[in-house]
Design an enzyme around this catalytic site. Structure first.
Site, PDB file in Angstrom:
ATOM      1  N   ASP A 323       0.826  -1.201   0.000  1.00  0.00           N
ATOM      2  CA  ASP A 323       0.000   0.000   0.000  1.00  0.00           C
ATOM      3  C   ASP A 323       0.868   1.261   0.000  1.00  0.00           C
ATOM      4  O   ASP A 323       1.935   1.288   0.600  1.00  0.00           O
ATOM      5  CB  ASP A 323      -0.894  -0.033   1.247  1.00  0.00           C
ATOM      6  CG  ASP A 323      -1.863   1.118   1.315  1.00  0.00           C
ATOM      7  OD1 ASP A 323      -2.769   1.165   0.464  1.00  0.00           O
ATOM      8  OD2 ASP A 323      -1.722   1.961   2.218  1.00  0.00           O
ATOM      9  N   GLU A 352       1.718  -0.043  -4.841  1.00  0.00           N
ATOM     10  CA  GLU A 352       0.711   0.938  -5.242  1.00  0.00           C
ATOM     11  C   GLU A 352       1.426   2.262  -5.527  1.00  0.00           C
ATOM     12  O   GLU A 352       1.827   2.983  -4.616  1.00  0.00           O
ATOM     13  CB  GLU A 352      -0.332   1.135  -4.147  1.00  0.00           C
ATOM     14  CG  GLU A 352      -1.427   2.112  -4.566  1.00  0.00           C
ATOM     15  CD  GLU A 352      -2.338   2.516  -3.423  1.00  0.00           C
ATOM     16  OE1 GLU A 352      -3.511   2.813  -3.698  1.00  0.00           O
ATOM     17  OE2 GLU A 352      -1.877   2.530  -2.257  1.00  0.00           O
TER      18      GLU A 352
END
Length: 612
Positions: A323, A352
C-alpha cells in the site's frame, strides 16, 4: 532475614522488568540474512544486561531514550532450529529469563514461486466478502463491534468466509487471492478497511486468528492457488500499541506530531522540487489517524523487514501488494524491498504507485533506466498500471473513434511500454477498492464489461479483478462514499435473499456476467501466449482495435469493436502477424473464421481468435 530480603528484591525486580512483548515472536533458521533484531518490550527492561544461551552470538544491543525497549541483534548463521534462552541480569544477578525459538523452514522456502503474468488475481474487501463465522463479528479485545446496518461499520466478513468460497473463486478462473489487510485495526470507527493497523503480528480477531490465516494459505495451495498479503509499510494506525509508548521519538515522522502529506509523489524524483515539498510528501501523514513510519530509522526499517519476512515464512505466502508505496522514504523502502527479494529471489511485490504518467510509474519498477539517471533503484518487481485503469474508465463511452478518442487511447497506453524494465510484471486492472466500480461507470452495460475484461485477459501484465464485478456489482464512491464500492457480496451472509456464489442463486443478470467471466478467465489459464508472449498491435481504425499475443508456436488475435455499428474489414493489413495461420477459432463462441476472408464484428463486441 537477609535471604528473605534478597528474595523479595529479586521477585520485585522481576515483576518490575517483566517482558510484555517480543517481536518477532519467533524466527526461522537458515535465513539468507543471519542477523536477527529482536525487540523486547517491558517496564524499564533496558536497565538489564542481556545474554543468550547455546553459544549464540549477540551482535548488538541497542537502548533508546525509552527504557521500556531493548533491541537485541543476534547472529543465527549456522544455528540450527532450536530453542534457546535470553537471560536478563541486574547487578550481575539474573532477574528473569525468556525462551526464544528458531523454527525449521519449509523445504525450498527461499525459492518459492510467486504470482506472475500467468495468474489472475482476485481482490476482496475482507470485511465485505463473506461472513463464515458470525461468532467473531465482535470481540472484547477490540473497540468497534459488528454492525452490518452501518455502511462504514464492521459487517463481519472474515477468513472463514473466504475459505468457504475458494471453490467459487477457482470456478471463476482466478489463481491468486488478494484480501485487503487482515492484521488488527483497533480504530474506534471505520476500522473495517484495516489499513490503520494496531498490531502487525496479529490477525484482527473479527477476521479470525493467525492459525486461520495459515489455514487460508494451505487451502489455496491445495487448489493450486496463491495468497497475496496486502502489506503496509508507510503507516500504522493511531491505535497501534506502540503509539502509546514509542520506542524513539523518530520512530514516526513528527512535526512535532501530525502534519499531512501533500500527496505530490512527483516530488520524489522532480529535479526542480523544493526540499520542503519533497519532505512533506514522504514524511507527512496520509491521514491524521495513520501515523507515518520513518523508514530511514534503521530500527524501524529492520522491524518492518522482519515483520514482512516473518509473515512469508509463517503463513507460506506467495506475494505482497504494498500500500502507498511511493509515499515512503525512497531509500528506506528500497532497502526494505531488496531485503525481501534477497531472501526470496522469485517473490513478487507489486507497489501501489498511483500516478498518471507511465514514465513516473516506470520510475518505481526494479532496474528502471529512468530512475538510474538519479542513481536510484527501488528493487520493486511490479507496479500497477493506473494509466490503463484511467483509460478504461472512459473509452467505452467514446463511440466514434476520433483522433484522440476511443480505443486509440488504449493503443497509446501500450505504446509507452518501452519505459518499463519488465512489462510482463505490471498489474493491469479496471478497478479496485479505491475507485468507482467499473459497472457503475458504465451502468452495468454488459457489452462494455466484456470489452474491458477481454483487454485485461489478453494484454501484457498480471490481471487483477475486483470481487463482485463478475456478477455485475456496481457502486459510486463519488456519490455514496467508500461503502458503495465495498458492498457485501450477495450470499455471503446467512439470510441473504440472493446467493450469487451458487448458480441456482444468481439472478439472470448475475449469471450472464459470471458465465462470460468464467469462460474468459478459465481459457486464459490455458494459453501461454497471453501470459508471456510478445504483443503486436495495430492503430485502431473506425474504433476497432486489433492486436496479437504470440510465441514461436502460438498466436492469439484479439479484435475489439468499440463503435456501435458492425464493422467489416480485410485481413491483409495484419498479414505480418497472421503469417501462415489459416483460421481463427473464437474462444467465446466456438466459431471458426477464415483468415483469408474479410472479418465482420458486431458493434460493441469482441473476438478472441486462437490461430490455427
Amino acid at each position: 532475614m537477609k535471604k528473605v530480603v534478597s528474595l523479595l528484591l529479586l521477585i520485585s525486580t522481576s515483576v518490575f522488568a517483566q517482558i510484555d512483548r517480543i517481536e518477532p515472536p519467533f524466527w526461522y533458521a537458515g535465513m539468507h540474512n543471519p542477523e536477527l533484531q529482536i525487540m523486547f518490550y517491558g517496564k524499564n527492561i533496558s536497565e538489564n544486561e542481556v545474554t543468550v544461551s547455546n553459544s549464540i552470538a549477540i551482535k548488538d544491543v541497542k537502548k533508546t531514550e525509552n527504557p521500556n525497549y531493548l533491541f537485541v541483534t543476534i547472529d543465527t548463521k549456522n544455528v540450527t532450529a532450536q530453542d534457546f534462552v535470553f537471560s536478563f541480569s541486574k547487578n550481575k544477578k539474573v532477574v528473569f529469563t525468556k525462551k526464544y525459538s528458531l523454527k525449521q523452514r519449509r523445504e525450498n522456502s527461499a525459492s518459492r514461486k510467486s504470482y506472475d503474468a500467468s495468474d489472475l488475481i482476485y481482490l476482496v474487501m475482507s470485511d465485505r466478502f463473506a461472513n463464515g463465522n458470525p461468532k467473531n463479528d465482535s470481540d472484547k479485545s477490540v473497540t468497534e463491534k459488528g454492525n452490518r446496518s452501518l455502511p462504514g461499520g464492521r459487517h463481519g466478513g472474515d477468513i472463514a468466509g473466504m475459505i468457504q468460497h475458494l471453490d467459487y473463486i477457482k470456478e471463476l478462473g482466478a489463481t491468486a487471492l488478494w484480501p485487503t489487510p487482515l492484521c488488527e485495526d483497533n480504530d474506534k470507527v471505520y476500522s473495517y478497511h484495516t489499513y490503520g493497523q494496531s498490531d502487525v503480528y496479529k490477525i484482527d480477531p473479527r477476521f479470525g486468528t493467525n492459525e486461520e490465516y495459515v489455514q487460508l494459505s494451505a487451502e489455496l495451495h491445495k487448489r493450486d492457488m496463491k495468497l497475496i498479503m496486502d502489506y503496509v509499510t508507510n503507516h500504522w494506525g493511531a491505535e497501534h500499541w506502540m503509539m502509546k509508548d514509542l520506542p524513539t521519538y523518530d520512530w514516526l515522522h513528527q512535526f512535532p506530531g501530525y502534519a499531512q502529506t501533500n500527496y505530490r509523489m512527483t516530488t520524489q524524483f522532480d529535479p526542480n522540487a523544493s526540499q520542503i515539498d519533497a519532505k512533506m510528501c514522504m514524511d507527512g501523514w496520509f491521514v491524521k489517524s495513520m501515523p507515518d513510519l520513518n523508514q530511514s530509522n534503521p530500527l524501524v526499517n529492520t522491524y518492518l523487514k522482519q515483520n514482512a519476512i516473518w509473515w512469508i515464512e509463517y503463513a507460506n505466502l506467495d506475494g505482497f501488494r504494498v500500500d502507498t508505496y511511493s509515499y515512503c522514504d525512497k531509500k528506506g523502502i528500497a532497502e526494505w524491498t531488496k531485503a525481501i527479494t534477497d531472501e526470496y529471489p522469485n517473490f513478487n511485490i507489486v507497489g501501489e504507485v498511483w500516478m498518471h504518467d507511465q514514465a513516473q510509474m516506470a520510475y518505481w519498477q526494479k532496474d528502471s533506466k529512468i530512475a538510474a539517471i538519479q542513481n536510484y533503484n527501488s528493487y520493486l518487481p511490479s507496479v500497477m498500471d493506473f494509466t490503463l485503469t484511467e483509460t478504461l474508465a472512459k473509452v467505452f463511452n467514446e463511440d466514434n473513434g476520433k483522433w484522440n478518442e476511443g480505443l486509440v487511447n488504449v493503443y497509446e497506453n501500450f505504446a509507452n511500454d518501452f519505459l518499463y524494465p519488465n512489462i510482463n510484471s505490471i498489474m493491469v486492472f479496471a478497478e479496485n477498492h479505491d475507485t468507482n466500480r467499473f459497472n457503475e461507470i458504465y451502468q452495468k452495460d454488459f457489452s462494455k464489461y466484456k470489452m474491458a475484461m477481454t483487454l485485461l485477459a489478453t494484454v501484457r501484465g498480471i490481471p487483477q479483478i475486483y470481487y463482485g464485478s463478475e456478477i455485475g456489482m456496481a457502486g459510486s464512491k463519488d456519490k455514496d462514499g467508500d461503502a458503495a464500492i465495498r458492498q457485501d457480496f450477495p450470499g455471503g451472509w446467512v439470510g441473504d435473499a440472493n446467493n450469487a456464489f451458487a448458480k441456482a442463486g444468481r439472478t439472470p443478470e448475475q449469471e450472464q456476467f459470471f458465465d462470460f467471466s468464467a469462460k474468459l478467465f478459465n481459457w486464459r489459464k490455458t494459453n501461454e501466449a497471453v501470459h508471456f508472449g510478445k504483443m503486436k498491435h495495430y492503430i485502431p481504425e473506425n474504433n476497432v482495435y486489433v492486436y496479437f499475443r504470440y510465441t514461436d508456436s502460438k498466436s492469439v488475435m484479439v479484435i475489439i469493436n468499440n463503435s456501435k455499428e458492425s464493422k467489416t474489414f480485410p485481413t491483409n493489413r495484419f498479414q505480418e502477424s497472421i503469417a501462415n495461420y489459416k483460421t481463427g477459432n473464437d474462444v467465446l463462441s466456438g466459431k471458426s473464421l477464415d483468415l483469408k476472408k474479410d472479418i465482420t464484428i458486431a458493434g460493441k463486441s469482441v473476438l478472441i481468435l486462437e490461430l490455427k
